[in-house]
Enzyme design. Structure first.
Site, PDB file in Angstrom:
ATOM      1  CE  LYS A   1      28.848 -48.144 128.717  1.00  0.00           C
ATOM      2  NZ  LYS A   1      27.722 -49.019 128.313  1.00  0.00           N
TER       3      LYS A   1
ATOM      4  CE1 TYR B   1      25.111 -49.630 133.194  1.00  0.00           C
ATOM      5  CE2 TYR B   1      27.206 -50.582 133.846  1.00  0.00           C
ATOM      6  CZ  TYR B   1      26.480 -49.735 133.037  1.00  0.00           C
ATOM      7  OH  TYR B   1      27.102 -48.987 132.074  1.00  0.00           O
TER       8      TYR B   1
ATOM      9  CG  PHE C   1      21.879 -56.983 128.932  1.00  0.00           C
ATOM     10  CD1 PHE C   1      22.398 -55.981 129.730  1.00  0.00           C
ATOM     11  CD2 PHE C   1      20.607 -56.826 128.413  1.00  0.00           C
ATOM     12  CE1 PHE C   1      21.667 -54.837 130.008  1.00  0.00           C
ATOM     13  CE2 PHE C   1      19.857 -55.678 128.689  1.00  0.00           C
ATOM     14  CZ  PHE C   1      20.392 -54.684 129.499  1.00  0.00           C
TER      15      PHE C   1
ATOM     16  NE  ARG D   1      19.331 -40.715 127.244  1.00  0.00           N
ATOM     17  CZ  ARG D   1      19.681 -41.958 127.557  1.00  0.00           C
ATOM     18  NH1 ARG D   1      20.665 -42.189 128.408  1.00  0.00           N
ATOM     19  NH2 ARG D   1      19.066 -42.981 127.021  1.00  0.00           N
TER      20      ARG D   1
ATOM     21  NE  ARG E   1      26.250 -45.471 123.763  1.00  0.00           N
ATOM     22  CZ  ARG E   1      25.220 -45.340 124.594  1.00  0.00           C
ATOM     23  NH1 ARG E   1      24.061 -44.911 124.152  1.00  0.00           N
ATOM     24  NH2 ARG E   1      25.351 -45.641 125.869  1.00  0.00           N
TER      25      ARG E   1
ATOM     26  CG  ASN F   1      27.313 -48.894 124.626  1.00  0.00           C
ATOM     27  OD1 ASN F   1      28.047 -48.882 125.593  1.00  0.00           O
ATOM     28  ND2 ASN F   1      26.009 -48.715 124.721  1.00  0.00           N
TER      29      ASN F   1
ATOM     30  CG  HIS G   1      26.420 -44.890 131.517  1.00  0.00           C
ATOM     31  ND1 HIS G   1      25.213 -45.533 131.433  1.00  0.00           N
ATOM     32  CD2 HIS G   1      26.301 -43.997 132.539  1.00  0.00           C
ATOM     33  CE1 HIS G   1      24.403 -45.062 132.369  1.00  0.00           C
ATOM     34  NE2 HIS G   1      25.046 -44.127 133.065  1.00  0.00           N
TER      35      HIS G   1
ATOM     36  CD  GLU H   1      23.593 -43.019 136.202  1.00  0.00           C
ATOM     37  OE1 GLU H   1      24.149 -42.271 135.369  1.00  0.00           O
ATOM     38  OE2 GLU H   1      22.793 -43.924 135.861  1.00  0.00           O
TER      39      GLU H   1
HETATM   40  P1  CMP Z   1      24.479 -48.171 129.279  1.00  0.00           P
HETATM   41  O1  CMP Z   1      23.995 -46.833 128.885  1.00  0.00           O
HETATM   42  O2  CMP Z   1      25.788 -48.223 129.993  1.00  0.00           O
HETATM   43  O3  CMP Z   1      23.367 -48.896 130.199  1.00  0.00           O
HETATM   44  C1  CMP Z   1      23.257 -50.318 130.282  1.00  0.00           C
HETATM   45  C2  CMP Z   1      24.112 -51.022 129.286  1.00  0.00           C
HETATM   46  O4  CMP Z   1      23.807 -52.373 129.042  1.00  0.00           O
HETATM   47  C3  CMP Z   1      23.961 -50.346 127.949  1.00  0.00           C
HETATM   48  O5  CMP Z   1      24.584 -49.076 127.973  1.00  0.00           O
HETATM   49  C4  CMP Z   1      24.584 -51.382 127.016  1.00  0.00           C
HETATM   50  O6  CMP Z   1      25.953 -51.163 126.775  1.00  0.00           O
HETATM   51  C5  CMP Z   1      24.450 -52.691 127.804  1.00  0.00           C
HETATM   52  N1  CMP Z   1      23.711 -53.702 127.076  1.00  0.00           N
HETATM   53  C6  CMP Z   1      24.187 -54.896 126.721  1.00  0.00           C
HETATM   54  N2  CMP Z   1      23.250 -55.593 126.074  1.00  0.00           N
HETATM   55  C7  CMP Z   1      22.146 -54.835 125.992  1.00  0.00           C
HETATM   56  C8  CMP Z   1      20.842 -55.002 125.425  1.00  0.00           C
HETATM   57  N3  CMP Z   1      20.489 -56.122 124.802  1.00  0.00           N
HETATM   58  N4  CMP Z   1      19.962 -53.974 125.544  1.00  0.00           N
HETATM   59  C9  CMP Z   1      20.305 -52.832 126.195  1.00  0.00           C
HETATM   60  N5  CMP Z   1      21.536 -52.618 126.755  1.00  0.00           N
HETATM   61  C10 CMP Z   1      22.438 -53.609 126.643  1.00  0.00           C
END
Ligand code: CMP
Length: 140
Positions: free
Chosen positions: A11, A51, A59, A87, A104, A114, A117, A128
């Site tokens: 990211k 997304y 968010f 994961r 992470r 974070n 992904h 994806e």
């Molecule tokens: P990712 O695995 O990329 O999938 C969705 C992303 O939303 C997640 O990682 C987080 O980085 C982001 N995100 C931001 N805020 C939140 C939240 N409150 N809960 C879950 N994901 C969040």
């Protein structure tokens, strides 16, 4: 255990801090092989499409803004039980909950920034991967 594929994004918070190599090294040390990789600037349309499953979440707007705030590196990873392996090495979404030694825990700045992904299922991995890669860009 079958050799399978998963999809990964390094990211913008990680590319901004020059951590493409650091994240990739952790993936490789976890037994995953990078079989496709490209650095891109995600468009707003791409981020919203990728997304889309989160579009009703509070968010969503911030997530799209963050994912388009700088370059990302999209990757296809291959290895035994690749979705779970990826994961496991990524750790929990919120770095405050992530285990020691995970990507992470090591690198993430916040739940949004974070660093990585990873697909959450083999079915989503296929979707994806197809979203960002043509078959000829993947060399396993
Ligand atoms: P990712 O695995 O990329 O999938 C969705 C992303 O939303 C997640 O990682 C987080 O980085 C982001 N995100 C931001 N805020 C939140 C939240 N409150 N809960 C879950 N994901 C969040």
């Amino acid at each position: 255990m079958a050799v399978t594929r998963t999809f990964s994004i390094i990211k913008p918070d990680a590319t901004r801090r020059n951590l493409t190599g650091g994240v990739t090294r952790m993936l490789e040390e976890a037994g995953l092989c990078v079989i496709a990789s490209k650095r891109i600037q995600m468009s707003r349309q791409q981020a919203e499409g990728f997304y889309a499953v989160h579009k009703e979440r509070p968010f969503f707007g911030d997530l799209v803004a963050f994912m388009t705030s700088g370059p990302v590196v999209v990757q296809v990873l291959e290895g035994e039980d690749a979705v779970k392996r990826n994961r496991d090495i990524m750790g929990a979404t919120n770095p405050a909950d992530a285990a020691e030694g995970t990507i992470r825990k090591t690198y993430a700045e916040s739940i949004e920034a974070n660093s990585a992904h990873g697909s959450d299922s083999e079915e989503n991995a296929k979707i994806e991967i197809d979203f960002f890669f043509k078959p000829e860009e993947i060399v396993g």
